[in-house]
Structures are given as structure tokens and as C-alpha cells.
Design a protein around this motif. Structure first.
Motif, short mmCIF file in Angstrom:
data_model
loop_
_atom_site.label_atom_id
_atom_site.label_comp_id
_atom_site.label_asym_id
_atom_site.label_seq_id
_atom_site.Cartn_x
_atom_site.Cartn_y
_atom_site.Cartn_z
N LEU A 30 -17.35 30.66 -14.02
CA LEU A 30 -16.01 31.14 -14.38
C LEU A 30 -15.03 30.18 -13.70
O LEU A 30 -15.10 29.98 -12.49
N ILE A 31 -14.18 29.56 -14.49
CA ILE A 31 -13.35 28.47 -13.96
C ILE A 31 -11.88 28.86 -13.98
O ILE A 31 -11.33 29.19 -15.04
N CYS A 32 -11.22 28.86 -12.83
CA CYS A 32 -9.81 29.23 -12.75
C CYS A 32 -8.94 28.03 -13.13
O CYS A 32 -9.04 26.97 -12.52
N VAL A 33 -8.09 28.23 -14.15
CA VAL A 33 -7.27 27.11 -14.63
C VAL A 33 -6.08 26.87 -13.71
O VAL A 33 -5.40 25.85 -13.81
N GLN A 34 -5.82 27.83 -12.82
CA GLN A 34 -4.66 27.67 -11.95
C GLN A 34 -4.99 26.98 -10.63
O GLN A 34 -4.39 25.98 -10.29
N CYS A 35 -5.97 27.50 -9.89
CA CYS A 35 -6.30 26.90 -8.59
C CYS A 35 -7.56 26.04 -8.65
O CYS A 35 -7.87 25.35 -7.69
N GLY A 36 -8.28 26.09 -9.77
CA GLY A 36 -9.46 25.24 -9.90
C GLY A 36 -10.74 25.83 -9.35
O GLY A 36 -11.81 25.22 -9.44
N TYR A 37 -10.64 27.02 -8.77
CA TYR A 37 -11.82 27.66 -8.18
C TYR A 37 -12.89 27.91 -9.26
O TYR A 37 -12.57 28.32 -10.37
N ILE A 38 -14.14 27.63 -8.91
CA ILE A 38 -15.26 27.84 -9.84
C ILE A 38 -16.17 28.92 -9.26
O ILE A 38 -16.73 28.75 -8.18
N LYS A 39 -16.28 30.03 -9.98
CA LYS A 39 -17.14 31.12 -9.51
C LYS A 39 -18.46 31.06 -10.26
O LYS A 39 -18.51 30.89 -11.46
N GLU A 40 -19.55 31.20 -9.49
CA GLU A 40 -20.87 31.20 -10.11
C GLU A 40 -21.24 32.63 -10.49
O GLU A 40 -20.94 33.57 -9.77
N ILE A 41 -21.90 32.76 -11.63
CA ILE A 41 -22.26 34.09 -12.10
C ILE A 41 -23.59 34.06 -12.82
O ILE A 41 -23.92 33.07 -13.47
N ARG A 42 -24.36 35.14 -12.68
CA ARG A 42 -25.64 35.27 -13.42
C ARG A 42 -25.51 36.44 -14.37
O ARG A 42 -25.00 37.49 -14.00
N TRP A 43 -25.98 36.20 -15.61
CA TRP A 43 -25.85 37.19 -16.65
C TRP A 43 -27.20 37.44 -17.32
O TRP A 43 -27.41 37.00 -18.45
N PRO A 44 -28.09 38.18 -16.66
CA PRO A 44 -29.42 38.38 -17.26
C PRO A 44 -29.35 38.99 -18.65
O PRO A 44 -30.13 38.63 -19.52
N GLU A 45 -28.39 39.91 -18.89
CA GLU A 45 -28.31 40.59 -20.20
C GLU A 45 -27.98 39.58 -21.29
O GLU A 45 -28.58 39.58 -22.36
N ILE A 46 -26.99 38.73 -21.00
CA ILE A 46 -26.58 37.73 -22.00
C ILE A 46 -27.71 36.74 -22.27
O ILE A 46 -27.97 36.37 -23.41
N GLU A 47 -28.40 36.34 -21.22
CA GLU A 47 -29.50 35.39 -21.39
C GLU A 47 -30.57 35.99 -22.31
O GLU A 47 -31.16 35.29 -23.13
N ARG A 74 -34.67 33.19 -31.06
CA ARG A 74 -36.06 33.33 -31.53
C ARG A 74 -36.03 33.73 -33.01
O ARG A 74 -36.75 33.18 -33.83
N LYS A 75 -35.16 34.70 -33.33
CA LYS A 75 -35.04 35.16 -34.71
C LYS A 75 -34.66 34.01 -35.64
O LYS A 75 -35.08 33.95 -36.79
N LEU A 76 -33.81 33.12 -35.16
CA LEU A 76 -33.33 32.02 -35.99
C LEU A 76 -34.27 30.82 -35.97
O LEU A 76 -34.02 29.81 -36.62
N GLY A 77 -35.31 30.93 -35.17
CA GLY A 77 -36.25 29.83 -35.06
C GLY A 77 -35.65 28.62 -34.35
O GLY A 77 -36.07 27.47 -34.56
N PHE A 78 -34.68 28.89 -33.49
CA PHE A 78 -34.02 27.81 -32.76
C PHE A 78 -34.57 27.78 -31.34
O PHE A 78 -34.54 28.79 -30.64
N SER A 79 -35.11 26.62 -30.92
CA SER A 79 -35.60 26.58 -29.55
C SER A 79 -34.54 25.97 -28.63
O SER A 79 -34.16 24.82 -28.80
N ILE A 80 -34.11 26.78 -27.69
CA ILE A 80 -33.05 26.35 -26.77
C ILE A 80 -33.62 25.39 -25.74
O ILE A 80 -34.67 25.67 -25.15
N LEU A 81 -32.93 24.32 -25.48
CA LEU A 81 -33.33 23.42 -24.39
C LEU A 81 -32.56 23.78 -23.13
O LEU A 81 -33.10 23.85 -22.05
N TYR A 82 -31.29 23.99 -23.29
CA TYR A 82 -30.45 24.42 -22.16
C TYR A 82 -29.17 24.97 -22.73
O TYR A 82 -28.88 24.81 -23.92
N HIS A 83 -28.41 25.64 -21.90
CA HIS A 83 -27.10 26.11 -22.34
C HIS A 83 -26.17 26.14 -21.15
O HIS A 83 -26.60 26.06 -20.00
N ARG A 84 -24.91 26.26 -21.46
CA ARG A 84 -23.88 26.34 -20.43
C ARG A 84 -22.84 27.32 -20.90
O ARG A 84 -22.37 27.20 -22.03
N HIS A 85 -22.52 28.30 -20.10
CA HIS A 85 -21.37 29.15 -20.41
C HIS A 85 -20.29 28.78 -19.42
O HIS A 85 -20.49 28.88 -18.22
#
Ligand SMILES: [Zn+2]
Ligand SMILES: [Zn+2]
Length: 165
Positions: free
Chosen positions: A111-128, A136-147
Motif C-alpha cells: 500500500l503506497i502513500c502518495v503524500q508521504c511516500g510511506y510503503i506499507k506491506e500487506i498479506r492477503w491470503p483471501e485475495i491470493e 486455474r479456471k481460465l487456464g492461465f498459469s501465473i508466474l508472479y503478480h504485484r498488487h
């Protein structure tokens, strides 16, 4: 400066040993390319290991200028760190890439703050999980992602008016 890095290997792995393992991985990678872990390259690694923040090329240069490190050395070393997969980039609020050491750290997003530049790290097991299912349904194999979510951090968000005022 606020610390930004939240996720590290388990405490019993020891942070001191962690730094040594990071150095070893970099040294092994450099050896493959017939390069050495020079004092200058080691200094750049140390900056990352002690800063506990996502650092841009410019940040590293400013922190090590006094030790006589030039922009070119910083630039080349960051490239090597990226190639060795020890370092990964995050887009900062200013658009420049900031780097972090990834070894043994769990996957996380930012999560990146556009005002002070602070970058917060976050884990989202549900989204992953949803991501994996959909791909998997689309037959797309993910190599990596970035949110990367851009917005305002708690400190920079306008405060709601206090009760009674
Ligand atoms: Zn902020
Ligand atoms: Zn991070």
C-alpha cells in the motif's frame, strides 16, 4: 524514518544469520558471473539490511555518497541484486522504483502513500486464493503478480472532525 518492512523469517532463524545468508547468496551469484563481493557491494547490501525500508537508487546513493560510492556503482549493484532475485522492485509514489531484499521473506503486496511516500506491506491470503482459483479456471498459469495500491496512509488521511466540535 518509519520502518516499512514487516515480514521476516521466523525469529529463531536469527536476523544476524539472515544478513549472512543474504551475503552468501549474493556472493554465490557474483561468482557465477566472475565477479566478487567487493567492499562497495557489501556496503550497499548493508544499507538494505539496516534500513528496513524500500530504497530507491537515489536513496542508496545519498546514504553512501560519504563513503565514496558513485552513482554507477549503485546502479550496477542494484541491477545485479535484481538479477540474482535477492532484490525486488516496488513502484513508489513518485514513480521511481524502490527495492527491497526478498530472501526468505513471504510474498506480500504494498500500500503506497502518495503524500508521504510511506510503503506499507500487506498479506492477503483471501485475495491470493481467489486469484489462483480464477486463473486455474481460465487456464492461465501465473508466474508472479504485484498488487500496488496507491492512496493516503493513516497519518496523511484527513481526520474526521472530533466529536462535539
Ligand atoms: Zn502518508
Ligand atoms: Zn515490501
Amino acid at each position: 524514518m518509519k520502518k516499512e518492512l514487516s515480514y521476516f523469517p521466523k525469529r529463531d532463524a536469527g536476523r544476524r544469520n539472515y544478513a549472512e545468508r543474504v551475503r552468501q547468496v549474493f556472493q554465490d551469484y557474483l561468482a557465477l558471473k566472475d565477479l566478487r563481493l567487493t567492499k562497495q557491494r557489501e556496503k550497499i547490501l548493508d544499507v538494505f539490511l539496516s534500513a528496513e525500508r524500500h530504497l530507491s537508487q537515489d536513496d542508496v546513493y545519498r546514504l553512501l555518497k560519504k563513503d565514496g560510492l558513485g552513482r554507477v556503482t549503485v546502479y550496477r549493484t542494484l541491477k545485479l541484486l535484481e538479477e540474482s532475485r535477492l532484490a525486488e522492485g516496488v513502484t513508489s509514489s513518485s514513480g521511481e522504483t524502490r527495492f527491497e531484499i526478498q530472501l526468505e521473506r513471504p510474498h506480500h503486496d504494498h500500500l503506497i502513500c502518495v503524500q508521504c511516500g510511506y510503503i506499507k506491506e500487506i498479506r492477503w491470503p483471501e485475495i491470493e486464493k481467489i486469484q489462483k482459483q480464477v486463473c486455474r479456471k481460465l487456464g492461465f498459469s501465473i508466474l508472479y503478480h504485484r498488487h500496488e495500491l496507491f492512496g493516503r496512509c493513516k497519518d496523511c488521511s484527513p481526520k474526521p472532525p472530533a466529536a462535539g466540535s
